[in-house]
Enzyme design. Structure first.
Site, PDB file in Angstrom:
ATOM      1  N   LYS A 263       0.838  -1.201   0.000  1.00 31.77           N
ATOM      2  CA  LYS A 263       0.000   0.000   0.000  1.00 31.77           C
ATOM      3  C   LYS A 263       0.872   1.249   0.000  1.00 31.77           C
ATOM      4  O   LYS A 263       2.016   1.197   0.467  1.00 31.77           O
ATOM      5  CB  LYS A 263      -0.860   0.014   1.283  1.00 31.77           C
ATOM      6  CG  LYS A 263      -1.977  -0.990   1.318  1.00 31.77           C
ATOM      7  CD  LYS A 263      -2.737  -0.888   2.637  1.00 31.77           C
ATOM      8  CE  LYS A 263      -3.849  -1.922   2.726  1.00 31.77           C
ATOM      9  NZ  LYS A 263      -4.918  -1.729   1.748  1.00 31.77           N
ATOM     10  N   ARG A 337     -10.186 -11.599   2.218  1.00 30.67           N
ATOM     11  CA  ARG A 337     -11.031 -12.669   1.676  1.00 30.67           C
ATOM     12  C   ARG A 337     -10.307 -14.009   1.734  1.00 30.67           C
ATOM     13  O   ARG A 337     -10.931 -15.063   1.790  1.00 30.67           O
ATOM     14  CB  ARG A 337     -11.481 -12.293   0.260  1.00 30.67           C
ATOM     15  CG  ARG A 337     -10.365 -12.116  -0.710  1.00 30.67           C
ATOM     16  CD  ARG A 337     -10.790 -11.331  -1.946  1.00 30.67           C
ATOM     17  NE  ARG A 337     -10.846  -9.886  -1.712  1.00 30.67           N
ATOM     18  CZ  ARG A 337     -11.211  -8.997  -2.623  1.00 30.67           C
ATOM     19  NH1 ARG A 337     -11.568  -9.398  -3.829  1.00 30.67           N
ATOM     20  NH2 ARG A 337     -11.227  -7.711  -2.347  1.00 30.67           N
TER      21      ARG A 337
HETATM   22  N1  BES Z   1      -8.061  -3.875   4.689  1.00 36.05           N
HETATM   23  C1  BES Z   1      -8.217  -3.476   3.339  1.00 36.05           C
HETATM   24  C2  BES Z   1      -9.510  -2.713   3.087  1.00 36.05           C
HETATM   25  C3  BES Z   1      -9.544  -1.293   3.536  1.00 36.05           C
HETATM   26  C4  BES Z   1      -8.843  -0.330   2.850  1.00 36.05           C
HETATM   27  C5  BES Z   1     -10.324  -0.934   4.597  1.00 36.05           C
HETATM   28  C6  BES Z   1      -8.923   0.992   3.261  1.00 36.05           C
HETATM   29  C7  BES Z   1     -10.422   0.388   4.984  1.00 36.05           C
HETATM   30  C8  BES Z   1      -9.713   1.343   4.334  1.00 36.05           C
HETATM   31  C9  BES Z   1      -8.215  -4.688   2.421  1.00 36.05           C
HETATM   32  O1  BES Z   1      -7.409  -5.739   2.822  1.00 36.05           O
HETATM   33  C10 BES Z   1      -7.712  -4.242   1.099  1.00 36.05           C
HETATM   34  O2  BES Z   1      -6.585  -3.866   1.018  1.00 36.05           O
HETATM   35  N2  BES Z   1      -8.565  -4.277   0.099  1.00 36.05           N
HETATM   36  C11 BES Z   1      -8.214  -3.842  -1.214  1.00 36.05           C
HETATM   37  C12 BES Z   1      -8.777  -4.822  -2.201  1.00 36.05           C
HETATM   38  C13 BES Z   1      -8.273  -4.620  -3.592  1.00 36.05           C
HETATM   39  C14 BES Z   1      -6.812  -5.005  -3.664  1.00 36.05           C
HETATM   40  C15 BES Z   1      -9.090  -5.464  -4.528  1.00 36.05           C
HETATM   41  C16 BES Z   1      -8.820  -2.450  -1.413  1.00 36.05           C
HETATM   42  O3  BES Z   1      -9.942  -2.216  -0.966  1.00 36.05           O
HETATM   43  O4  BES Z   1      -8.141  -1.615  -1.993  1.00 36.05           O
HETATM   44 MN    MN Z   2      -5.405  -5.529   2.142  1.00 39.80          MN
END
Ligand code: BES
Ligand code: MN
Ligand code: ZN
Length: 484
Positions: A263, A337
């Protein structure tokens, strides 16, 4: 914080020894002859207290009253939503006064739901985190006297409210702790500590057991970190063994860096909150332990860190889940997931009445619903109705999202049974469609709490959501006798 319930005599308020007296005035206010009623009638007549939910009039040292502040707060028709608005505004208005002893007085008998919302809102508005600060001065309020016209009719609702507060505060505490104070092992410790309560049993599985179960998706996420994973299995046994349990499954990523699909640095710290689904399961168990209802509940928590490293799962790797389905990990940041799908397969062994998973799953859900309502996904009409009812009664709001099969198109791949990501569009739904593949054996709902589990910015902190929602769902199911 200590809550007490007792009968409310408007004429006694002036003699009440407390720092702040919060008085809830609703549309059916009828003036009596006592000093408080006279004060309210005047404030309403003059327009100093507007008849709108959330309007507050803070009166400093009113003559003839013992309390330093008498705060009149309007709650319109006394609905849970209006009570929430009113109590939040009233607590905010007196925060600077740092009250220790507070009276929360209802002039009219509230519904059990309105009372519960008043108690949880007061607790929420006065909460302060201290664990990793050297100054341990937390919330100012020590004692809250909740006063209602008829306490007997509300005592069960009051007990539920106080238990909800313990559960919500446990979830907040563990959500707020930084990842180095809230590892998978720490979370397992919290679960084990709950096993000291009657009817609660806890088992904790480590790498070896998880490997033996064939949880290849959970293992793939955990691989990138030296911090050992934990798979936590909690039981609350309040009914006959033959009563099918509701299973709660919590996402417990104690830190989500994204892994190899790392990230950006900005706000990455907030990914310490990626275990808030797990924290909500712990919170619900805390409340159940206190309330001892006659239901069966199982809590499952898949806990690990998601870090990059030489052993980390890589984009393109194919892993085999416990269900036997193979998964192409196209993006290591879609890790929630992966840990959840193995927990959902594990849930089958309990022959559940229903399974609810709770996860900070997608940024897309934050875009869709913001911080007001959690998203939920289900194809089951009973679950949907139960969750919507609990949403209203707890004021821990949620909203149903779709699950059309066409949303699953993007998860197709030539290299495995399913990919762990689809395109950007409809990201909250495609994540839910991925999970749905592992839930064929039972009634299921998925809660995406990415927008509601914590707040960012100046008021940054865990919210303890959706403990209130889940607790109402579980207890109202029990009352309706539909858990069998
Ligand atoms: N934990 C995150 C989701 C999240 C992101 C919650 C920002 C709250 C704020 C999750 O594991 C994630 O990174 N999801 C990705 C999925 C994507 C790679 C398909 C997302 O939402 O960007
Ligand atoms: Mn994630
Ligand atoms: Zn995550």
């Amino acid at each position: 914080m200590n809550f007490e319930l007792r009968v409310f005599e408007p004429s006694a308020v002036s003699r009440e020894k407390c720092d702040v007296s919060l008085v809830l005035v609703s549309n059916n206010f009828q003036a009596g002859k006592d000093a408080l009623s006279v004060l309210i009638a005047k404030a309403l007549k003059s327009g100093d207290l507007e008849a709108k939910a959330g309007q507050v009039l803070d009166i400093y040292r009113p003559i003839g009253f013992v309390a330093t502040h008498v705060v009149l707060v309007h709650v319109a028709d006394g609905s849970p939503a209006d009570v929430r608005k009113g109590v939040a505004a009233a607590v905010a208005a007196v925060k600077g006064a740092k009250p220790k002893h507070v009276t929360l007085g209802f002039l009219q008998q509230p519904s059990a739901q309105a009372l519960r919302v008043a108690v949880t809102t007061l607790a929420d508005a006065s909460y302060a985190y201290t664990t990793t600060k050297s100054d341990k001065k937390g919330r100012h309020i020590e004692k809250v006297m909740v006063a209602v016209p008829d306490d007997k009719a509300l005592s069960a609702g009051f007990v539920r409210a106080v238990a909800a507060v313990s559960g919500i505060e446990l979830a907040k505490e563990w959500g707020n702790r930084p990842a180095n104070y809230a590892t998978p092992t720490h979370l397992a410790g919290v679960a084990k500590a709950l096993a000291k309560f009657s009817r609660v049993k806890v088992d904790v599985l480590g790498h070896k057991e998880v490997d033996k179960l064939g949880m290849g998706a959970l293992l793939a996420v955990a691989k990138g970190s030296d911090e050992p994973l934990r798979f936590i299995v909690m039981h609350y046994n309040g009914a006959a063994k033959s009563d099918a349990p509701v299973v709660l499954v919590g996402k417990g990523i104690t830190f989500d860096s994204g892994g190899i699909s790392i990230k950006p640095a900005a706000e990455m710290d907030e990914m310490k909150y990626d275990m808030c689904g797990a924290a909500s399961v712990l919170g619900v168990f805390r409340a159940l332990a206190e309330l001892q209802p006659n239901i069966n509940v199982v809590g499952l928590i898949a806990a690990c860190e998601n870090l990059p490293g030489s052993r980390a799962v890589k984009p393109g790797d194919v892993v085999t889940s416990m269900s036997g389905q193979t998964i192409e990990v196209l993006n290591t940041d879609a890790e929630g997931r992966l840990v959840l799908c193995d927990a959902l397969t594990y849930a089958e062994r309990f022959k559940p009445y229903a399974v609810l998973d709770i996860a900070t799953l997608t940024g897309a859900c934050v875009v869709a619903l913001g911080g007001v309502r959690s998203g939920f996904f289900t194809v089951d009409a009973l679950l949907s109705a139960g969750l919507m009812a609990a949403s209203e009664s707890s004021q821990d709001l949620c909203w149903q999202m779709p699950l059309d099969d066409d949303y699953a198109e993007g998860l197709k791949t030539s290299f495995a049974d399913v990919a762990n990501v689809a395109g950007r569009a409809g990201g909250a739904v495609t994540a839910a469609k991925f999970l749905q593949r592992f839930t064929a054996k039972y009634r299921w709902a998925h809660l995406d709490i990415a927008g509601t589990a914590w707040k960012s910015g100046a008021t940054k902190g865990a919210t303890g959501r959706p403990v209130g929602l889940l607790l109402d769902y579980l207890l109202d199911q029990a009352k309706a006798g539909s858990v069998d």
